[in-house]
Design a protein around this motif. Structure first.
Motif, mmCIF file in Angstrom:
data_model
loop_
_atom_site.group_PDB
_atom_site.id
_atom_site.type_symbol
_atom_site.label_atom_id
_atom_site.label_comp_id
_atom_site.label_asym_id
_atom_site.label_seq_id
_atom_site.Cartn_x
_atom_site.Cartn_y
_atom_site.Cartn_z
ATOM 1 N N ASP A 34 35.261 40.161 35.377
ATOM 2 C CA ASP A 34 35.776 40.359 36.736
ATOM 3 C C ASP A 34 37.113 41.092 36.796
ATOM 4 O O ASP A 34 37.485 41.611 37.846
ATOM 5 N N ALA A 35 37.847 41.057 35.728
ATOM 6 C CA ALA A 35 39.191 41.660 35.744
ATOM 7 C C ALA A 35 39.619 41.957 34.323
ATOM 8 O O ALA A 35 39.130 41.360 33.367
ATOM 9 N N VAL A 36 40.550 42.903 34.215
ATOM 10 C CA VAL A 36 41.159 43.164 32.907
ATOM 11 C C VAL A 36 42.609 42.702 32.970
ATOM 12 O O VAL A 36 43.303 42.917 33.969
ATOM 13 N N PRO A 60 36.991 50.376 32.813
ATOM 14 C CA PRO A 60 37.172 51.273 33.951
ATOM 15 C C PRO A 60 37.203 50.578 35.317
ATOM 16 O O PRO A 60 37.594 51.183 36.306
ATOM 17 N N GLY A 61 36.847 49.296 35.358
ATOM 18 C CA GLY A 61 36.792 48.575 36.638
ATOM 19 C C GLY A 61 38.154 48.500 37.302
ATOM 20 O O GLY A 61 39.186 48.666 36.650
ATOM 21 N N PRO A 62 38.152 48.277 38.628
ATOM 22 C CA PRO A 62 39.416 48.391 39.356
ATOM 23 C C PRO A 62 40.380 47.208 39.199
ATOM 24 O O PRO A 62 41.576 47.399 39.252
ATOM 25 N N ARG A 63 39.861 45.983 39.041
ATOM 26 C CA ARG A 63 40.782 44.845 39.184
ATOM 27 C C ARG A 63 41.599 44.636 37.911
ATOM 28 O O ARG A 63 41.052 44.453 36.832
ATOM 29 N N ARG A 64 42.917 44.662 38.076
ATOM 30 C CA ARG A 64 43.797 44.537 36.913
ATOM 31 C C ARG A 64 44.906 43.520 37.158
ATOM 32 O O ARG A 64 45.422 43.418 38.267
ATOM 33 N N ILE A 65 45.218 42.809 36.119
ATOM 34 C CA ILE A 65 46.337 41.877 36.167
ATOM 35 C C ILE A 65 47.268 42.272 35.025
ATOM 36 O O ILE A 65 46.859 42.285 33.860
ATOM 37 N N ALA A 131 50.144 29.014 34.190
ATOM 38 C CA ALA A 131 49.035 29.293 35.106
ATOM 39 C C ALA A 131 47.811 29.613 34.260
ATOM 40 O O ALA A 131 47.928 29.948 33.079
ATOM 41 N N THR A 132 46.652 29.490 34.882
ATOM 42 C CA THR A 132 45.404 29.816 34.186
ATOM 43 C C THR A 132 44.686 30.920 34.947
ATOM 44 O O THR A 132 44.572 30.865 36.175
ATOM 45 N N LEU A 133 44.248 31.939 34.216
ATOM 46 C CA LEU A 133 43.525 33.057 34.820
ATOM 47 C C LEU A 133 42.080 33.025 34.339
ATOM 48 O O LEU A 133 41.828 32.912 33.134
ATOM 49 N N ASP A 134 41.162 33.145 35.287
ATOM 50 C CA ASP A 134 39.744 33.286 34.937
ATOM 51 C C ASP A 134 39.395 34.758 35.098
ATOM 52 O O ASP A 134 39.306 35.271 36.219
ATOM 53 N N LEU A 135 39.209 35.437 33.973
ATOM 54 C CA LEU A 135 38.957 36.883 34.019
ATOM 55 C C LEU A 135 37.472 37.184 34.151
ATOM 56 O O LEU A 135 37.084 38.350 34.263
ATOM 57 N N GLY A 136 36.639 36.146 34.146
ATOM 58 C CA GLY A 136 35.188 36.313 34.113
ATOM 59 C C GLY A 136 34.718 36.307 32.675
ATOM 60 O O GLY A 136 34.749 37.342 32.007
ATOM 61 N N GLY A 137 34.330 35.111 32.211
ATOM 62 C CA GLY A 137 33.880 34.978 30.819
ATOM 63 C C GLY A 137 35.009 34.772 29.829
ATOM 64 O O GLY A 137 34.769 34.408 28.681
#
Ligand code: ZN
Length: 301
Positions: A34-36, A60-65, A131-137
């Protein structure tokens, strides 16, 4: 000018800029469904653009942290290259004030470097203790380890992959630097990081390694602490203490002149000073140059 992508687990990469001394830092790239997550940027606009190319190639996906491990310019000057509507810029809650206070002052130490355009960009969100980040997988924990390299340190821990992005709590092959943080706080933080039992440790500078990198930093800091005790007992200054020190194997570390800055912090704490209390960095940096035989500090950016 560009770094090397080192893959340490599925979707988990270090972006290593050799050789890792002053101004030449590492970053991280963690590609979820879901995110990089990008851990730190780079010191110059060109280096940040090269990092962005590496991120684009992997995700290449748009969502970035973009998480900053601390405010120092070599890790944050390139943040603006990533800023945009699909990007969260995250730091510790102490980060924004430091970014505003220090601005691009670091660049005046090395006026010949091609810094490019590096406007100060403030985080879009901050974290306190963690904090905890769920990046998708892939799950990433952001952890504030206390005052260590600076007062606004964050490390990134991937518990399933057991990969630790330690920021400048770990210098690999280069001298640690606690002038702007805390020596005893760094030792406490290292114990905390060791308890995570990382398999891979990506330091803020230098080659990727394993938990032995934590041991190397600890050994160095305990040596500095012992030097400070003896220097104080002998009535020496930090610079005099550094000059009389038997550096042994530590003499081979990159940027060994940081010993003087580290001794300033060690002296301050050995006489009961508050962890992280401000020590003017310009005079200490000047003494580091003196320790270096008058040679300017070497920024490879
Ligand atoms: Zn730093």
């Amino acid at each position: 000018m560009s770094g090397t992508v080192v893959t340490v687990a599925d979707g988990v990469h270090a972006y290593v800029q050799a050789p890792g001394g002053w101004c030449v830092n590492n970053a991280g790239i963690v590609v979820g469904e879901d995110a990089v997550l990008v851990v730190d940027t780079a010191a110059t606009e060109k280096r940040a653009l090269a990092l962005r190319d590496a991120v684009d190639a992997l995700a290449p996906g748009p969502r970035r942290i973009v998480v900053s491990t601390h405010h120092h310019g070599d890790h944050t000057f390139g943040n603006h290259v990533f800023a945009g509507p699909h990007t969260d810029l995250v730091s510790h809650e102490g980060g924004p004030a430091e970014l505003l206070r220090r601005g691009t002052a670091l660049q005046s130490l090395w006026p010949d470097v091609d810094w490019g355009n590096t406007p100060t960009v403030l985080p879009t969100s901050t974290v306190g203790d963690g904090a905890t980040l769920d990046l998708g997988g892939i799950t990433a924990h952001l952890v504030h380890p206390g005052i260590a390299h600076t007062g606004d340190d964050l490390v990134v821990w991937l518990p399933e992959q057991r990969v630790l992005y330690a920021g400048d709590l770990v210098f690999s092959g280069a001298a640690p630097f606690v002038l702007m943080g805390s020596l005893t706080g760094s030792l406490e933080a290292l114990a905390r990081l060791r308890a995570l039992r990382p398999r891979v440790v990506v330091g803020g500078h230098g080659p990727v390694g394993g938990p032995e990198l934590l041991d190397s930093v600890e050994e160095y800091l305990r040596w500095v602490s012992g030097l400070a005790e003896r220097g104080l007992a002998d009535g020496l200054s930090p610079l005099e203490t550094a000059r009389r020190a038997d550096e042994g194997a530590f003499a081979a570390l990159l940027d060994r002149e940081r010993l003087v800055g580290n001794l300033h912090r060690a002296f301050q704490e050995a006489v009961g000073g508050v962890h992280g209390a401000h020590i003017p960095s310009t005079p200490a940096m000047r003494e580091m140059v003196a320790f270096n035989g008058g040679r300017p500090l070497k920024c490879l950016a």
